[in-house]
Design an enzyme around this catalytic site. Structure first.
Site, mmCIF file in Angstrom:
data_model
loop_
_atom_site.group_PDB
_atom_site.id
_atom_site.type_symbol
_atom_site.label_atom_id
_atom_site.label_comp_id
_atom_site.label_asym_id
_atom_site.label_seq_id
_atom_site.Cartn_x
_atom_site.Cartn_y
_atom_site.Cartn_z
ATOM 1 N N GLY A 131 48.925 102.078 -25.259
ATOM 2 C CA GLY A 131 47.456 102.124 -25.401
ATOM 3 C C GLY A 131 46.941 103.548 -25.358
ATOM 4 O O GLY A 131 47.702 104.519 -25.259
ATOM 5 N N SER B 170 38.107 101.428 -12.868
ATOM 6 C CA SER B 170 37.031 101.949 -13.719
ATOM 7 C C SER B 170 35.767 102.199 -12.900
ATOM 8 O O SER B 170 35.498 101.480 -11.931
ATOM 9 C CB SER B 170 36.732 100.923 -14.834
ATOM 10 O OG SER B 170 35.517 101.244 -15.485
ATOM 11 N N TYR C 187 34.503 91.925 -17.345
ATOM 12 C CA TYR C 187 35.533 92.975 -17.405
ATOM 13 C C TYR C 187 35.512 93.798 -16.113
ATOM 14 O O TYR C 187 36.526 93.953 -15.447
ATOM 15 C CB TYR C 187 35.310 93.896 -18.615
ATOM 16 C CG TYR C 187 35.947 95.242 -18.428
ATOM 17 C CD1 TYR C 187 35.173 96.350 -18.056
ATOM 18 C CD2 TYR C 187 37.314 95.391 -18.544
ATOM 19 C CE1 TYR C 187 35.767 97.571 -17.825
ATOM 20 C CE2 TYR C 187 37.911 96.625 -18.326
ATOM 21 C CZ TYR C 187 37.134 97.708 -17.955
ATOM 22 O OH TYR C 187 37.716 98.914 -17.715
ATOM 23 N N LYS D 50 38.230 94.221 -12.657
ATOM 24 C CA LYS D 50 38.685 95.468 -12.012
ATOM 25 C C LYS D 50 38.392 95.412 -10.510
ATOM 26 O O LYS D 50 39.228 95.769 -9.673
ATOM 27 C CB LYS D 50 37.983 96.682 -12.636
ATOM 28 C CG LYS D 50 38.354 96.961 -14.090
ATOM 29 C CD LYS D 50 39.832 97.283 -14.254
ATOM 30 C CE LYS D 50 40.160 97.716 -15.672
ATOM 31 N NZ LYS D 50 41.598 97.979 -15.878
ATOM 32 N N ASN E 93 32.454 101.557 -27.992
ATOM 33 C CA ASN E 93 32.201 102.798 -27.244
ATOM 34 C C ASN E 93 31.655 103.907 -28.160
ATOM 35 O O ASN E 93 31.906 103.938 -29.366
ATOM 36 C CB ASN E 93 33.488 103.277 -26.561
ATOM 37 C CG ASN E 93 33.958 102.294 -25.498
ATOM 38 O OD1 ASN E 93 35.141 102.007 -25.418
ATOM 39 N ND2 ASN E 93 33.056 101.769 -24.683
#
Ligand code: WQD
Length: 334
Positions: free
Chosen positions: A10, A124, A148, A152, A198
């Protein structure tokens, strides 16, 4: 030391693998190519001229994960693998909770079976929600506004509880701010196939004329120019932060938490202007409505990482803009 890197093909994972290899760590990558491309493996080899192990597998596949640990003496894991699109997580929460949490539970279970006790987790800044003040420190209250971000937060809690019950376990939670940019070689970087969520990949697609203009989500925030302010950090600086985290955790136990950011905020319009200027390219934009769930401003206090890890970001916004564009120009032979 042999490091297993989940999601190692990634965007952040591949840059971290390059820096691990540069520092002569042995590396094994596991990736299912859900959000990455097989060619990244060759690009990592071309950059580093080093070999490394690779398994095409899903971290939710317990049998596959056990095979990796059976065939390799893994000393530590850097866990990047997971779904990461905020908008998609709102539409598909079950997919996000199942994948991100199950994969982590299976990973840690197998780690314990094979006497591996060191884990660096890709968290994050989204766990801070909308901060009461700025810059953000690690002991700020945590709250999330989308599935999301909540995965985390949950995974941070899960790893903390597991570490507290196992005096050999060492966990580092790295809270990333906004990673952008690319490796100087132009061989690895961020180039999503679909329309990016993004800002930086969107700017790049406008600069290469794949998209007509940037939609600036609101200019009525209480910020320097009314547009959203974020702490953009060069992905190579971020990758180097993981090396420091591994060096820190290899000899200690417990849970360590660090913000990986520059400590500087940049607005949407400032990023667009900088990108256009350093790359001498047009980046047309229009002001549109706010994006639901967005916060006005978010940037780190990176003091703790500097003091305890001996790490700080050194690349600036111009570097990030130049490197992001160089990568895509190389990919597209522009
Ligand atoms: C940045 C700024 C937008 C797109 C998210 C996740 C975070 C991390 C990084 C995974 C904001 C504005 C954006 C556009 C715009 N991801 N914007 N037009 O939302 O800060 O963070 O990505 O770990 O967890 O929450 O990043 O790049 O989407 O937005 O005006 O087309 O750019 O409003 O102010 P964000 P972003």
């Amino acid at each position: 030391m042999k490091i297993l890197v989940t999601g190692g093909c990634g965007f952040i994972g591949s840059h971290t693998v390059v820096e691990l290899l540069n520092k002569n760590y042995e590396v094994v990558i596991v990736d299912n190519f859900y959000n990455s491309k097989r060619e990244v493996l060759d690009n990592i080899k071309e950059i580093t001229h080093k070999s490394f192990g690779f398994y095409e597998a899903d971290c939710c596949d317990e049998t596959a994960m056990r095979k990796i640990f059976k065939e390799n003496k893994i000393d530590a894991v850097i866990h990047f693998a997971g779904y990461k699109a905020v908008g998609e997580s709102v539409a598909k929460p079950l997919m996000y909770y199942q994948n991100n949490i199950d994969s982590t539970l299976i990973l840690v279970k197998v780690m314990k079976e094979f006497d591996c006790h060191k884990l660096v987790f890709s968290s994050s800044a989204t766990v801070y929600g909308s901060p009461a003040s700025l810059p953000i420190q690690e002991d700020f209250p945590l709250s999330t506004t989308n599935p999301y971000g909540t995965t985390k937060l949950f995974i941070e809690r899960i790893l903390t509880d597991i570490a507290h019950a196992d005096n050999e376990m060492g966990v580092v939670l790295l809270r990333y701010f906004n990673p952008i940019g690319a490796h100087k070689s132009g061989l690895i970087g961020e180039n999503p196939n679909d329309i990016p969520n993004n800002l930086m990949p969107y700017i790049v697609k406008v600069a290469t004329k794949e998209l007509p203009q940037v939609n600036v989500f609101g200019n009525d925030y209480d910020t320097i120019d009314g547009t959203g302010v974020r702490d953009y950090i060069h992905v190579v600086d971020l990758a180097l932060g993981h090396i420091k985290a591994i060096e820190k955790i290899k000899d200690t136990a417990g849970v360590l938490i660090y913000n990986l950011g520059t400590g500087k905020g940049t607005s949407v319009l400032e990023l667009i202007e900088t990108f256009a200027r350093v790359n001498q390219v047009e980046v047309p934009y229009q002001i549109t409505d706010r994006r639901p769930g967005d916060i006005a401003a978010c940037y780190a206090d990176p003091t703790k990482a500097k003091e305890e890890l001996g790490w700080e970001a050194v690349r600036n916004i111009e570097d990030m803009c130049q490197d992001a564009y160089s990568f895509v120009k190389k990919v597209k032979n522009l």
